[in-house]
Design a protein around this motif. Structure first.
Motif, short mmCIF file in Angstrom:
data_model
loop_
_atom_site.label_atom_id
_atom_site.label_comp_id
_atom_site.label_asym_id
_atom_site.label_seq_id
_atom_site.Cartn_x
_atom_site.Cartn_y
_atom_site.Cartn_z
N THR A 147 6.53 9.10 -6.90
CA THR A 147 5.70 8.49 -5.86
C THR A 147 4.98 7.30 -6.46
O THR A 147 4.37 7.39 -7.53
CB THR A 147 4.68 9.51 -5.32
N ARG A 148 5.04 6.18 -5.78
CA ARG A 148 4.47 4.94 -6.28
C ARG A 148 3.01 4.80 -5.89
O ARG A 148 2.58 5.30 -4.84
CB ARG A 148 5.27 3.75 -5.74
N VAL A 149 2.25 4.10 -6.74
CA VAL A 149 0.86 3.81 -6.42
C VAL A 149 0.57 2.34 -6.68
O VAL A 149 1.19 1.71 -7.55
CB VAL A 149 -0.13 4.68 -7.23
N SER A 150 -0.37 1.81 -5.92
CA SER A 150 -0.86 0.46 -6.14
C SER A 150 -2.31 0.56 -6.58
O SER A 150 -3.14 1.16 -5.88
CB SER A 150 -0.76 -0.36 -4.84
N ASN A 153 -7.70 -4.14 -9.55
CA ASN A 153 -8.25 -4.55 -10.84
C ASN A 153 -9.43 -3.72 -11.28
O ASN A 153 -9.88 -3.84 -12.44
CB ASN A 153 -8.65 -6.03 -10.78
N HIS A 154 -9.97 -2.91 -10.38
CA HIS A 154 -11.10 -2.05 -10.73
C HIS A 154 -10.65 -0.63 -11.09
O HIS A 154 -11.49 0.25 -11.31
CB HIS A 154 -12.09 -1.99 -9.56
N GLY A 155 -9.34 -0.41 -11.12
CA GLY A 155 -8.83 0.91 -11.47
C GLY A 155 -8.81 1.89 -10.33
O GLY A 155 -8.69 3.10 -10.54
N HIS A 156 -8.90 1.38 -9.10
CA HIS A 156 -8.87 2.23 -7.92
C HIS A 156 -7.49 2.17 -7.26
O HIS A 156 -6.90 1.08 -7.13
CB HIS A 156 -9.93 1.81 -6.90
N ILE A 157 -7.01 3.31 -6.84
CA ILE A 157 -5.74 3.37 -6.12
C ILE A 157 -5.99 2.96 -4.68
O ILE A 157 -6.82 3.55 -3.99
CB ILE A 157 -5.13 4.77 -6.21
N VAL A 158 -5.26 1.95 -4.24
CA VAL A 158 -5.47 1.44 -2.88
C VAL A 158 -4.33 1.83 -1.94
O VAL A 158 -4.46 1.72 -0.71
CB VAL A 158 -5.66 -0.09 -2.87
N ALA A 159 -3.20 2.29 -2.50
CA ALA A 159 -2.08 2.72 -1.68
C ALA A 159 -1.21 3.68 -2.49
O ALA A 159 -1.12 3.57 -3.71
CB ALA A 159 -1.26 1.53 -1.19
N ILE A 160 -0.58 4.61 -1.79
CA ILE A 160 0.29 5.59 -2.44
C ILE A 160 1.41 5.95 -1.48
O ILE A 160 1.19 6.08 -0.28
CB ILE A 160 -0.52 6.86 -2.86
N GLY A 161 2.61 6.09 -2.01
CA GLY A 161 3.74 6.45 -1.16
C GLY A 161 5.06 6.30 -1.89
O GLY A 161 5.17 5.55 -2.87
N LYS A 162 6.06 7.00 -1.43
CA LYS A 162 7.38 6.97 -2.06
C LYS A 162 8.02 5.59 -2.00
O LYS A 162 8.75 5.19 -2.91
CB LYS A 162 8.31 7.97 -1.37
N ASN A 163 7.77 4.86 -0.92
CA ASN A 163 8.50 3.61 -0.70
C ASN A 163 7.59 2.38 -0.67
O ASN A 163 7.89 1.41 0.03
CB ASN A 163 9.28 3.71 0.61
N LEU A 164 6.50 2.41 -1.43
CA LEU A 164 5.63 1.25 -1.47
C LEU A 164 6.39 0.03 -1.96
O LEU A 164 7.02 0.08 -3.02
CB LEU A 164 4.45 1.50 -2.41
N ASP A 166 4.95 -2.86 -2.90
CA ASP A 166 4.14 -3.46 -3.98
C ASP A 166 3.40 -2.34 -4.71
O ASP A 166 2.52 -1.69 -4.13
CB ASP A 166 3.14 -4.46 -3.40
N TRP A 167 3.75 -2.14 -5.96
CA TRP A 167 3.17 -1.04 -6.71
C TRP A 167 3.14 -1.41 -8.19
O TRP A 167 3.82 -2.33 -8.64
CB TRP A 167 4.00 0.24 -6.51
N ASN A 168 2.32 -0.69 -8.96
CA ASN A 168 2.24 -0.95 -10.39
C ASN A 168 2.10 0.32 -11.23
O ASN A 168 1.80 0.26 -12.42
CB ASN A 168 1.09 -1.92 -10.71
N GLY A 169 2.31 1.47 -10.61
CA GLY A 169 2.24 2.72 -11.36
C GLY A 169 2.95 3.85 -10.62
O GLY A 169 3.28 3.72 -9.43
N LEU A 198 1.01 15.40 0.95
CA LEU A 198 -0.25 15.12 0.25
C LEU A 198 -0.53 13.63 0.17
O LEU A 198 -1.68 13.20 0.31
CB LEU A 198 -0.21 15.74 -1.14
N SER A 199 0.49 12.82 -0.04
CA SER A 199 0.26 11.38 -0.15
C SER A 199 -0.33 10.82 1.14
O SER A 199 -1.14 9.87 1.11
CB SER A 199 1.56 10.65 -0.50
N GLN A 200 0.02 11.40 2.29
CA GLN A 200 -0.55 10.95 3.56
C GLN A 200 -2.03 11.28 3.63
O GLN A 200 -2.84 10.47 4.09
CB GLN A 200 0.20 11.59 4.73
N ALA A 201 -2.39 12.48 3.17
CA ALA A 201 -3.80 12.87 3.18
C ALA A 201 -4.61 12.06 2.18
O ALA A 201 -5.75 11.70 2.44
CB ALA A 201 -3.92 14.36 2.88
#
Length: 242
Positions: A147-150, A153-164, A166-169, A198-201
């Protein structure tokens, strides 16, 4: 602090070959879930709730109450284990209560360093922190399956999902949660009962103003066992070559 392990799923890619529960597959003298339990215990957590469903009795028979390993293991049954993993998390709500907790997938084999880092982060933030272990340098296998996460710069996850797009982790399958996650799951299920992943929640929790911190695993060992090839690679990574 408690830990919750999600072990209710079918593991269909293994069950078709007669494997009762993939978390009980052997990896160098232990089972997949043993590594998860060891990682949790070595981080100082002994109170562990396992959410079971498919072949749950097999797990209970193998692990018992945890006393032989110095832990207190309890079990809760997710009777809707055919649904998404958010339902399994919600099943553990009464066990967790109002305290922060570690959440791990039974098949992700996190190292103690990862879990300890999450616990330390909670302690440093007054036990009011939501965080996810993130691999910022994943290999191709993890990118394909994970599952990808975006992360900003502050170390906060702003998006999560299998098919993101734009992602960096990549999500390592280990979270630190406050009870805010239960509110988010319940809200998503009220909106649409099919929103049971869970990613939706987690996305709902972020949008409601509860930050999700990215804990950089920084090369620490973790392994997601989804296929026979994953199992082979996990064995090799831990020093055994077939």
């Amino acid at each position: 602090m408690k830990a919750v392990i999600l072990a209710a799923g079918h593991g269909s890619r293994f069950s078709q070959y007669g494997v009762r529960h993939k978390a009980l597959l052997p990896v160098n003298g232990q089972t997949v879930i043993d590594y998860t339990l060891d990682g949790i215990q070595q981080a100082g957590i002994s109170d562990i709730c396992i959410v079971i469903g498919h072949e749950g009795q097999a797990l209970q028979d193998a692990l018992g109450d945890g006393s032989t390993r110095g832990a207190n293991i309890t079990y809760v049954m997710n009777t809707e284990h055919h649904r998404g993993n958010a339902v399994s998390v919600l099943t553990a709500k009464d066990e967790v209560g109002t305290e922060p907790f570690i959440l791990s997938m039974a098949d992700h084999m996190p190292s103690p360093e990862i879990i300890q880092g999450l616990v330390d982060g909670a302690s440093e933030n007054g036990w009011n922190l939501n965080a996810l272990a993130v691999d910022f340098d994943p290999d191709d296998r993890d990118i394909e399956e994970g599952t990808r996460v975006s992360v900003d710069n502050h170390g906060h996850i702003v998006a999560i999902g299998k098919n993101l797009p734009d992602w960096n982790g990549i999500d390592c399958g280990v979270f630190l949660f406050t009870p805010a996650i239960f509110e988010a799951i319940e809200a998503k299920l009220v909106e649409d009962s099919s929103h049971d992943e869970l990613s939706q929640a987690v996305s709902r929790m972020i949008l409601s103003g509860n930050d999700l911190h990215a804990h950089d695993v920084d090369g620490a060992f973790w392994f997601d066992v989804d296929t026979w090839e994953d199992l082979k690679l996990a064995r090799e990574a831990l020093g055994y070559v077939t």
